[in-house]
Each structure stands twice: as C-alpha cells, then as structure tokens.
Design a protein around this motif. Structure first.
Motif, PDB file in Angstrom:
ATOM      1  N   GLY A 103       0.803  -1.217   0.000  1.00 40.75           N
ATOM      2  CA  GLY A 103       0.000   0.000   0.000  1.00 40.75           C
ATOM      3  C   GLY A 103       0.829   1.256   0.000  1.00 40.75           C
ATOM      4  N   LEU A 104       2.151   1.122   0.161  1.00 39.37           N
ATOM      5  CA  LEU A 104       3.041   2.275   0.212  1.00 39.37           C
ATOM      6  C   LEU A 104       3.855   2.387  -1.062  1.00 39.37           C
ATOM      7  CD1 LEU A 104       4.437   1.886   3.852  1.00 39.37           C
ATOM      8  CD2 LEU A 104       2.814   3.629   3.063  1.00 39.37           C
ATOM      9  N   PRO A 105       4.127   3.607  -1.525  1.00 39.65           N
ATOM     10  CA  PRO A 105       5.023   3.783  -2.667  1.00 39.65           C
ATOM     11  C   PRO A 105       6.478   3.745  -2.208  1.00 39.65           C
ATOM     12  CG  PRO A 105       4.210   5.913  -1.952  1.00 39.65           C
ATOM     13  CD  PRO A 105       3.546   4.879  -1.074  1.00 39.65           C
ATOM     14  N   LEU A 106       7.403   3.772  -3.166  1.00 43.99           N
ATOM     15  CA  LEU A 106       8.818   3.855  -2.819  1.00 43.99           C
ATOM     16  C   LEU A 106       9.086   5.125  -2.020  1.00 43.99           C
ATOM     17  CD1 LEU A 106      10.420   2.758  -6.210  1.00 43.99           C
ATOM     18  CD2 LEU A 106      10.444   1.463  -4.078  1.00 43.99           C
ATOM     19  N   PRO A 107      10.020   5.107  -1.074  1.00 41.15           N
ATOM     20  CA  PRO A 107      10.995   4.039  -0.838  1.00 41.15           C
ATOM     21  C   PRO A 107      10.548   2.957   0.142  1.00 41.15           C
ATOM     22  CG  PRO A 107      11.528   5.893   0.553  1.00 41.15           C
ATOM     23  CD  PRO A 107      10.325   6.308  -0.255  1.00 41.15           C
ATOM     24  N   TYR A 108       9.310   3.058   0.651  1.00 37.72           N
ATOM     25  CA  TYR A 108       8.882   2.146   1.709  1.00 37.72           C
ATOM     26  C   TYR A 108       7.925   1.063   1.237  1.00 37.72           C
ATOM     27  CZ  TYR A 108      10.866   5.973   4.409  1.00 37.72           C
ATOM     28  OH  TYR A 108      11.712   6.940   4.914  1.00 37.72           O
ATOM     29  N   GLY A 109       7.615   1.044  -0.044  1.00 42.10           N
ATOM     30  CA  GLY A 109       6.725   0.030  -0.593  1.00 42.10           C
ATOM     31  C   GLY A 109       6.863  -0.021  -2.103  1.00 42.10           C
ATOM     32  N   THR A 110       6.088  -0.880  -2.744  1.00 37.26           N
ATOM     33  CA  THR A 110       6.193  -1.071  -4.191  1.00 37.26           C
ATOM     34  C   THR A 110       4.988  -0.518  -4.950  1.00 37.26           C
ATOM     35  OG1 THR A 110       5.196  -3.276  -4.020  1.00 37.26           O
ATOM     36  CG2 THR A 110       7.599  -3.138  -3.894  1.00 37.26           C
ATOM     37  N   ASN A 111       4.039   0.080  -4.241  1.00 40.01           N
ATOM     38  CA  ASN A 111       2.832   0.573  -4.891  1.00 40.01           C
ATOM     39  C   ASN A 111       3.165   1.599  -5.970  1.00 40.01           C
ATOM     40  OD1 ASN A 111       0.127   0.995  -5.426  1.00 40.01           O
ATOM     41  ND2 ASN A 111      -0.159   2.456  -3.766  1.00 40.01           N
ATOM     42  N   GLY A 112       2.688   1.329  -7.197  1.00 43.87           N
ATOM     43  CA  GLY A 112       2.947   2.219  -8.323  1.00 43.87           C
ATOM     44  C   GLY A 112       4.177   1.873  -9.123  1.00 43.87           C
ATOM     45  N   SER A 113       4.971   0.928  -8.642  1.00 41.86           N
ATOM     46  CA  SER A 113       6.216   0.557  -9.333  1.00 41.86           C
ATOM     47  C   SER A 113       6.196  -0.889  -9.815  1.00 41.86           C
ATOM     48  CB  SER A 113       7.416   0.755  -8.395  1.00 41.86           C
ATOM     49  OG  SER A 113       7.519   2.088  -7.963  1.00 41.86           O
ATOM     50  N   GLU A 114       5.025  -1.504  -9.793  1.00 38.92           N
ATOM     51  CA  GLU A 114       4.940  -2.928 -10.109  1.00 38.92           C
ATOM     52  C   GLU A 114       5.412  -3.255 -11.524  1.00 38.92           C
ATOM     53  OE1 GLU A 114       1.924  -1.991  -6.917  1.00 38.92           O
ATOM     54  OE2 GLU A 114       2.528  -1.104  -8.830  1.00 38.92           O
ATOM     55  N   VAL A 115       5.026  -2.436 -12.505  1.00 35.67           N
ATOM     56  CA  VAL A 115       5.402  -2.725 -13.897  1.00 35.67           C
ATOM     57  C   VAL A 115       6.905  -2.634 -14.079  1.00 35.67           C
ATOM     58  CG1 VAL A 115       5.174  -1.964 -16.289  1.00 35.67           C
ATOM     59  CG2 VAL A 115       3.169  -1.957 -14.788  1.00 35.67           C
ATOM     60  N   LEU A 116       7.517  -1.598 -13.524  1.00 36.68           N
ATOM     61  CA  LEU A 116       8.969  -1.463 -13.614  1.00 36.68           C
ATOM     62  C   LEU A 116       9.670  -2.651 -12.956  1.00 36.68           C
ATOM     63  CD1 LEU A 116       9.529   2.338 -12.853  1.00 36.68           C
ATOM     64  CD2 LEU A 116      10.166   1.134 -14.953  1.00 36.68           C
ATOM     65  N   LEU A 117       9.158  -3.049 -11.815  1.00 33.76           N
ATOM     66  CA  LEU A 117       9.783  -4.167 -11.107  1.00 33.76           C
ATOM     67  C   LEU A 117       9.636  -5.477 -11.868  1.00 33.76           C
ATOM     68  CD1 LEU A 117       8.804  -3.262  -7.450  1.00 33.76           C
ATOM     69  CD2 LEU A 117      11.123  -3.666  -8.291  1.00 33.76           C
ATOM     70  N   GLN A 118       8.507  -5.686 -12.494  1.00 29.13           N
ATOM     71  CA  GLN A 118       8.327  -6.899 -13.286  1.00 29.13           C
ATOM     72  C   GLN A 118       9.365  -6.973 -14.399  1.00 29.13           C
ATOM     73  OE1 GLN A 118       4.302  -7.378 -14.662  1.00 29.13           O
ATOM     74  NE2 GLN A 118       3.435  -7.189 -12.608  1.00 29.13           N
ATOM     75  N   LYS A 119       9.606  -5.858 -15.057  1.00 34.03           N
ATOM     76  CA  LYS A 119      10.580  -5.847 -16.157  1.00 34.03           C
ATOM     77  C   LYS A 119      11.999  -6.063 -15.641  1.00 34.03           C
ATOM     78  CE  LYS A 119       7.868  -2.990 -19.310  1.00 34.03           C
ATOM     79  NZ  LYS A 119       7.810  -1.735 -20.110  1.00 34.03           N
ATOM     80  N   VAL A 120      12.325  -5.422 -14.513  1.00 36.83           N
ATOM     81  CA  VAL A 120      13.667  -5.577 -13.948  1.00 36.83           C
ATOM     82  C   VAL A 120      13.896  -7.004 -13.473  1.00 36.83           C
ATOM     83  CG1 VAL A 120      15.110  -4.954 -11.972  1.00 36.83           C
ATOM     84  CG2 VAL A 120      14.010  -3.159 -13.321  1.00 36.83           C
ATOM     85  N   LEU A 121      12.935  -7.543 -12.723  1.00 39.29           N
ATOM     86  CA  LEU A 121      13.102  -8.867 -12.138  1.00 39.29           C
ATOM     87  C   LEU A 121      13.053  -9.976 -13.182  1.00 39.29           C
ATOM     88  CD1 LEU A 121      10.934  -8.364  -8.928  1.00 39.29           C
ATOM     89  CD2 LEU A 121      13.420  -8.283  -9.131  1.00 39.29           C
ATOM     90  N   ALA A 122      12.429  -9.696 -14.318  1.00 43.36           N
ATOM     91  CA  ALA A 122      12.409 -10.692 -15.393  1.00 43.36           C
ATOM     92  C   ALA A 122      13.801 -10.891 -15.985  1.00 43.36           C
ATOM     93  CB  ALA A 122      11.431 -10.263 -16.487  1.00 43.36           C
ATOM     94  N   ILE A 123      14.645  -9.864 -15.897  1.00 44.20           N
ATOM     95  CA  ILE A 123      16.002  -9.963 -16.436  1.00 44.20           C
ATOM     96  C   ILE A 123      16.972 -10.502 -15.392  1.00 44.20           C
ATOM     97  CG2 ILE A 123      17.978  -8.637 -17.295  1.00 44.20           C
ATOM     98  CD1 ILE A 123      15.910  -8.972 -19.388  1.00 44.20           C
ATOM     99  N   THR A 124      16.884  -9.982 -14.172  1.00 39.93           N
ATOM    100  CA  THR A 124      17.836 -10.416 -13.151  1.00 39.93           C
ATOM    101  C   THR A 124      17.623 -11.884 -12.770  1.00 39.93           C
ATOM    102  OG1 THR A 124      16.367  -9.563 -11.405  1.00 39.93           O
ATOM    103  CG2 THR A 124      18.087  -8.098 -12.217  1.00 39.93           C
TER     104      THR A 124
END
Length: 351
Positions: A103-124
């Motif tokens: 429920g929190l955005p960065l830096p304390y949560g992932t809310n709103g950054s899910e798409v970016l994280l999916q792309k990053v984590l798909a590569i790493t």
C-alpha cells in the motif's frame, strides 16, 4: 657455634639481597607483564568472536555457537520490530499474488512501481543468496561502514572470516584491504552511489543490491538491463550511464526493510526530506538475516573536527553532509541502543 651464627648471617644477607633484587626488577617487568595480559585478553576475545564461524546444517550437528544469542535475543526488549524476515530481495512471483501487494510507494513500498519491477526482475532472474550461506545454521555477518574510524585499524584479515561481509555504495576495497578486508558478499547501492564498473572493488560472486528510493532508480536499472536510452532527470547526482555489472548478480532489496528502518528511527513515512542512510539500513537487514552482527567503520567526526575526513577514503568532510537527507544524530543514538543491548558489536574503539 660461631660457624652456625656466621652461616645464619650469610643466609639473612642472601634473603635481604633477594628482596632488594625483587624490588628492583619487578617494577621493570610490570609494564611488560600488563601488556602481555592485555594482548592475551585481546586476542582471546577475537578467538571467541571467530568461533562464530558458519556451521552447515546437519542432523547430527553439535550445539550451534549462535544458540545463546538466539535464546537471549536481548535486542527484542528494545521493541525494534525485528521479525527475522530472511527473504531479502524482491521476486517476480511477488507481483502475481494479492497478499504481496504493497500500500506504500517507494521508498517504503512497491505501490505504483509494479510494472517497472516486473521488467527488472524478469532480467535479473535470481532472487536468493548463495546456497552455502542459506544452509548455514549460524550466520556471522559484519557490516562495513565507510567511516574514517576503520582507517589504520588492521581489521582486514578478521573481516574476511565472516560468512557475510556487507559493504555500502561505491566504497573502494583495493588499496585498503589491510583495514577493510577484501571479501564482499553484498553491496548495497542506489544509482547515484553506483560504480560504473562493479568488478573493480568487488569479488566475482558479489551480489549488487539495489536500494530503490524512487521510481527513477528502478527506471535507471531497467534502462541499463535492456540497453535503452538513459533518462538523466530525477537524480540529485548523475548516475553512471554505463553499468557493467553481471545481471545475474543484481538483486532488488525489498522496501520492507527500509520501511522498518524508518520506523526504528521514528521517521515519518509521509515526507521526503529524511531517509535512513544505507549504512543504517544494512545494519537492520543484517539483524533480520544474520545470527551474529558486528560492525566497523560507523560514526562521524564531532563538531570540533570539521576538517577531519568522514570516510576512510577521499577527502570529504562534514561540510559535504550539510544538505544530507539523513538524521545522523538520530541514527547514532539508535546504533548506541543496539550496541548497549548487545545486538551489535563494534570491531574497533569508537566515540
């Protein structure tokens, strides 16, 4: 009778001479004796510390040296909210299950950054620590701060013996091995503190752990991984446009840990002016994941030493921290409470 009396006088003179000799040489030997006792005690303590070496899990393994630590958990009385969460890094699967939504955005949560994280984590692709560390029954960790206090400490060999050595940002290792060691298990960083060539001051198997403070940080990593055009806006300092790190060695730290570190420091979550330092965050991560946590290189010069360097490298002074987004005095108090409770142990004298 005269011979007996003469013999008695000779023995008495010998006793007096022995006492006189003792009074003469004993004070001379006293400083050396005290030094010897001090050295024995010093290295004896380090022998005890080094006995915390990792113990692999085994059905027939003997009692772990960490048992007493885990049983006492003295730091729990401080209500620092350590939940011993051992999943340190975000995983791709986290974003496909409702219970992991934040429920929190960065830096304390992932809310709103899910798409970016999916792309990053798909590569790493990789999300874990090495198996030989995961399988340790007793994890010994040392967090190496970048402070001047570690300079000329000669702690390098001791630091290299810990299961995990956690370093911060772009702090150099080569040329400073005698004091800071050469082993690096994790290196926490953010784009502005990244080194263009991670291989320069890290080992081949070092994990580079991104601490995302804002969406631009994830976007920077995505552009690096996908070799896209770099967007330079949104950073307080230009990050590297080239990052030659191995994608399989990159991890993204779960914002849960920064959230809990902020709560430890009583930092309001709804403002952007103050954040925990990477060093304080690393200590919190270690306290959750490790069984024995030691630290070195923490602390800043006092106000009476404005010209003293703040790092063991370079020439920055406290003037460079003037516009910092950190509450350094608050963090110093938190570290003191952790030390007083026995949760952390400093490897060198500090103020």
């Amino acid at each position: 009778m005269a011979d007996a009396q003469h013999g008695h006088e000779i023995r008495w003179e010998y006793v007096k001479m022995s006492q006189k000799t003792t009074k003469t040489w004993f004070p001379r030997l006293l400083p050396g004796l005290l030094l010897f006792i001090t050295v024995v005690a010093y290295y004896g303590s380090y022998t005890i510390l080094q006995s915390y070496g990792g113990i692999s899990k085994s059905p027939n393994s003997s009692k772990s040296p960490c048992d007493s630590w885990l049983t006492q958990k003295r730091w729990e009385s401080l209500n620092f909210d350590f939940n011993r969460q051992t999943q340190l890094f975000l995983q791709l699967s986290d974003f496909f299950w409702r219970e992991h939504l934040s429920g929190l955005p960065l830096p304390y949560g992932t809310n709103g950054s899910e798409v970016l994280l999916q792309k990053v984590l798909a590569i790493t692709a990789n999300y874990e620590l090495p198996v030989h560390i995961q399988n340790l029954e007793c994890r010994t960790c040392v967090v190496i701060g970048n402070g001047f206090a570690i300079r000329n400490s000669s702690l390098g060999n001791i630091i290299n013996k810990y299961n995990m050595v956690i370093r911060l940002n772009d702090a150099p290792v080569k040329g400073y091995e005698r004091d800071v060691g050469s082993k690096t298990t994790l290196r926490l960083f953010y784009p502005e503190s990244a080194s263009p060539n991670p291989e320069l001051h890290n080992e081949p198997d070092t994990l580079m752990v991104l601490v995302p403070f804002k969406q631009q940080d994830l976007r920077w990593l995505k552009e690096i991984l996908y070799n896209e055009k770099r967007v330079r806006k949104g950073f307080w300092k230009p990050p590297p446009q080239v990052f030659s790190g191995d994608a399989s060695k990159i991890r993204v730290l779960d914002p849960h840990f920064l959230h809990k570190t902020a709560r430890l420091l009583k930092i309001p979550l709804n403002q952007e002016l103050v954040h925990p330092t990477t060093g304080m965050l690393a200590v919190f991560v270690a306290l959750n994941y490790c069984d024995v946590v030691h630290v070195a290189g923490f602390g800043y010069p006092g106000s009476k030493s404005p010209r003293q360097p703040i790092h063991y490298y370079g020439y920055d002074t406290m003037k460079n921290m003037k516009n910092s987004y950190h509450d350094l005095s608050n963090e110093a108090e938190a570290l003191k409470r952790l030390e007083d409770s026995g949760a952390i142990f400093y490897l060198h004298p500090h103020s």
